[in-house]
Scaffold this motif. Sequence first.
Motif, PDB file in Angstrom:
ATOM      1  N   ASN A 138       0.893  -1.210   0.077  1.00 56.06           N
ATOM      2  CA  ASN A 138       0.103   0.011  -0.026  1.00 56.06           C
ATOM      3  C   ASN A 138       0.893   1.243   0.042  1.00 56.06           C
ATOM      4  O   ASN A 138       1.865   1.506   0.754  1.00 56.06           O
ATOM      5  CB  ASN A 138      -0.832  -0.039   1.169  1.00 56.06           C
ATOM      6  CG  ASN A 138      -1.984   1.071   1.143  1.00 56.06           C
ATOM      7  OD1 ASN A 138      -1.918   1.872   0.354  1.00 56.06           O
ATOM      8  ND2 ASN A 138      -2.742   1.078   2.148  1.00 56.06           N
ATOM      9  N   GLU A 139       0.770   2.047  -0.987  1.00 54.89           N
ATOM     10  CA  GLU A 139       1.687   3.134  -1.015  1.00 54.89           C
ATOM     11  C   GLU A 139       1.247   4.205   0.058  1.00 54.89           C
ATOM     12  O   GLU A 139       2.119   4.957   0.593  1.00 54.89           O
ATOM     13  CB  GLU A 139       1.271   4.015  -2.495  1.00 54.89           C
ATOM     14  CG  GLU A 139       2.038   3.547  -3.782  1.00 54.89           C
ATOM     15  CD  GLU A 139       3.331   3.776  -3.634  1.00 54.89           C
ATOM     16  OE1 GLU A 139       4.104   4.972  -3.136  1.00 54.89           O
ATOM     17  OE2 GLU A 139       4.366   2.592  -3.761  1.00 54.89           O
ATOM     18  N   LYS A 140       0.079   4.418   0.354  1.00 51.38           N
ATOM     19  CA  LYS A 140      -0.346   5.484   1.405  1.00 51.38           C
ATOM     20  C   LYS A 140       0.306   5.192   2.769  1.00 51.38           C
ATOM     21  O   LYS A 140       0.856   5.949   3.426  1.00 51.38           O
ATOM     22  CB  LYS A 140      -1.853   5.268   1.790  1.00 51.38           C
ATOM     23  CG  LYS A 140      -2.580   6.296   2.580  1.00 51.38           C
ATOM     24  CD  LYS A 140      -4.035   5.910   2.767  1.00 51.38           C
ATOM     25  CE  LYS A 140      -4.628   7.212   3.872  1.00 51.38           C
ATOM     26  NZ  LYS A 140      -5.967   6.932   4.130  1.00 51.38           N
ATOM     27  N   ASN A 141       0.219   3.690   2.982  1.00 52.32           N
ATOM     28  CA  ASN A 141       1.223   3.380   4.475  1.00 52.32           C
ATOM     29  C   ASN A 141       2.627   3.505   4.112  1.00 52.32           C
ATOM     30  O   ASN A 141       3.366   3.798   5.030  1.00 52.32           O
ATOM     31  CB  ASN A 141       0.787   2.064   4.800  1.00 52.32           C
ATOM     32  CG  ASN A 141      -0.773   1.901   5.506  1.00 52.32           C
ATOM     33  OD1 ASN A 141      -1.404   2.849   5.562  1.00 52.32           O
ATOM     34  ND2 ASN A 141      -1.166   0.687   5.298  1.00 52.32           N
ATOM     35  N   TYR A 142       2.949   3.157   2.940  1.00 52.50           N
ATOM     36  CA  TYR A 142       4.446   3.079   2.583  1.00 52.50           C
ATOM     37  C   TYR A 142       5.183   4.690   2.613  1.00 52.50           C
ATOM     38  O   TYR A 142       6.064   4.762   3.216  1.00 52.50           O
ATOM     39  CB  TYR A 142       4.725   2.489   1.345  1.00 52.50           C
ATOM     40  CG  TYR A 142       6.390   2.636   1.069  1.00 52.50           C
ATOM     41  CD1 TYR A 142       7.200   1.799   1.714  1.00 52.50           C
ATOM     42  CD2 TYR A 142       6.708   3.515   0.046  1.00 52.50           C
ATOM     43  CE1 TYR A 142       8.425   1.546   1.252  1.00 52.50           C
ATOM     44  CE2 TYR A 142       8.139   3.281  -0.279  1.00 52.50           C
ATOM     45  CZ  TYR A 142       8.951   2.560   0.407  1.00 52.50           C
ATOM     46  OH  TYR A 142      10.231   2.360  -0.081  1.00 52.50           O
ATOM     47  N   ARG A 143       4.413   5.532   2.310  1.00 51.77           N
ATOM     48  CA  ARG A 143       4.789   7.107   2.000  1.00 51.77           C
ATOM     49  C   ARG A 143       4.198   8.118   3.086  1.00 51.77           C
ATOM     50  O   ARG A 143       3.995   9.032   2.804  1.00 51.77           O
ATOM     51  CB  ARG A 143       4.601   7.641   0.843  1.00 51.77           C
ATOM     52  CG  ARG A 143       5.050   6.836  -0.414  1.00 51.77           C
ATOM     53  CD  ARG A 143       5.556   7.702  -1.429  1.00 51.77           C
ATOM     54  NE  ARG A 143       5.997   6.686  -2.690  1.00 51.77           N
ATOM     55  CZ  ARG A 143       7.299   6.624  -2.822  1.00 51.77           C
ATOM     56  NH1 ARG A 143       8.034   6.622  -2.050  1.00 51.77           N
ATOM     57  NH2 ARG A 143       7.485   5.910  -3.863  1.00 51.77           N
ATOM     58  N   GLN A 144       3.901   7.420   4.361  1.00 50.30           N
ATOM     59  CA  GLN A 144       3.412   8.411   5.332  1.00 50.30           C
ATOM     60  C   GLN A 144       4.774   9.115   5.924  1.00 50.30           C
ATOM     61  O   GLN A 144       5.777   8.678   6.110  1.00 50.30           O
ATOM     62  CB  GLN A 144       2.717   7.572   6.220  1.00 50.30           C
ATOM     63  CG  GLN A 144       3.658   6.367   7.245  1.00 50.30           C
ATOM     64  CD  GLN A 144       2.853   5.541   8.052  1.00 50.30           C
ATOM     65  OE1 GLN A 144       1.868   6.263   8.438  1.00 50.30           O
ATOM     66  NE2 GLN A 144       3.056   4.329   8.419  1.00 50.30           N
ATOM     67  N   PRO A 145       4.339  10.197   6.694  1.00 55.47           N
ATOM     68  CA  PRO A 145       5.410  11.282   7.045  1.00 55.47           C
ATOM     69  C   PRO A 145       6.029  10.453   8.404  1.00 55.47           C
ATOM     70  O   PRO A 145       5.214   9.475   9.161  1.00 55.47           O
ATOM     71  CB  PRO A 145       4.791  12.480   7.392  1.00 55.47           C
ATOM     72  CG  PRO A 145       3.089  12.222   7.631  1.00 55.47           C
ATOM     73  CD  PRO A 145       3.088  11.052   6.560  1.00 55.47           C
TER      74      PRO A 145
ATOM     75  N   SER B 239       6.561  11.611  11.201  1.00 57.41           N
ATOM     76  CA  SER B 239       5.752  11.974  12.642  1.00 57.41           C
ATOM     77  C   SER B 239       4.662  10.893  12.936  1.00 57.41           C
ATOM     78  O   SER B 239       4.400  10.788  14.089  1.00 57.41           O
ATOM     79  CB  SER B 239       5.280  13.179  12.452  1.00 57.41           C
ATOM     80  OG  SER B 239       4.221  13.315  11.319  1.00 57.41           O
ATOM     81  N   LYS B 240       4.406  10.191  11.880  1.00 62.29           N
ATOM     82  CA  LYS B 240       3.057   9.259  12.143  1.00 62.29           C
ATOM     83  C   LYS B 240       3.685   7.852  12.933  1.00 62.29           C
ATOM     84  O   LYS B 240       3.106   7.011  13.254  1.00 62.29           O
ATOM     85  CB  LYS B 240       2.298   9.018  11.011  1.00 62.29           C
ATOM     86  CG  LYS B 240       1.458   9.935  10.828  1.00 62.29           C
ATOM     87  CD  LYS B 240       0.443   9.752   9.753  1.00 62.29           C
ATOM     88  CE  LYS B 240      -0.457  10.940   9.275  1.00 62.29           C
ATOM     89  NZ  LYS B 240      -1.361  10.617   8.252  1.00 62.29           N
ATOM     90  N   PHE B 241       5.038   7.778  12.677  1.00 65.99           N
ATOM     91  CA  PHE B 241       5.766   6.387  13.283  1.00 65.99           C
ATOM     92  C   PHE B 241       5.668   6.391  14.700  1.00 65.99           C
ATOM     93  O   PHE B 241       5.818   7.106  15.300  1.00 65.99           O
ATOM     94  CB  PHE B 241       7.062   6.247  12.766  1.00 65.99           C
ATOM     95  CG  PHE B 241       7.168   5.904  11.433  1.00 65.99           C
ATOM     96  CD1 PHE B 241       6.646   4.780  10.616  1.00 65.99           C
ATOM     97  CD2 PHE B 241       7.957   6.779  10.530  1.00 65.99           C
ATOM     98  CE1 PHE B 241       6.822   4.386   9.405  1.00 65.99           C
ATOM     99  CE2 PHE B 241       8.450   6.301   9.339  1.00 65.99           C
ATOM    100  CZ  PHE B 241       7.498   5.398   8.554  1.00 65.99           C
TER     101      PHE B 241
END
Length: 173
Positions: free
Chosen positions: A52-59, A61-63
């Motif tokens: 999933n690109e949305k989860n892969y390219r998250q900023p 700060s969300k980790f």
Amino acid sequence: PDQNDVIQARKAYDLQSDILYKADLQWLRGIGWAPNGSLDVEQAKKASEILNEKNYRQPPSKFKFTSLIDSMPLELAKHNSNTLNKRLYTEAWEKDKLNIHIMPDTPEIVLASQNKINYSENQYRLAMEESKKKGYDLRPDAISIKAAKASRDIASDYKYKTAYRKQLGHHVG
């Protein structure tokens, strides 16, 4: 018909029969089957989550990330930061400069203070002013005065004699 071999033969015939097989298939056709929870469906869901690109390219700060406080790289980075900190370095040096004690009677310190006095413009001017206040004191019988008078007389006598020898031929006349 209750004999074991007859019962066994009938079961084998039923297993090989196409009619019973197709009847069983017809029964399954109407039921329907939801594959939710099957192994293939779960594998496909996990693969879609990974890709999933949305989860892969998250900023970043969300980790949800926590590091160990006493980990070796973190300790090394803290130590290097303190070592390279210019403010702490100069602060320690400034504090040391104020606390260094040198004995005032060492030969180098005595020599330095005497040189400071000797090369001081203020001391030179002060000595000059004091000598002016004392006035002019030159005795006529001082050695330097006697030497100057003697050298003057010698020079004068020499000049007189050279002039006399020059005029000697002119007196005959």
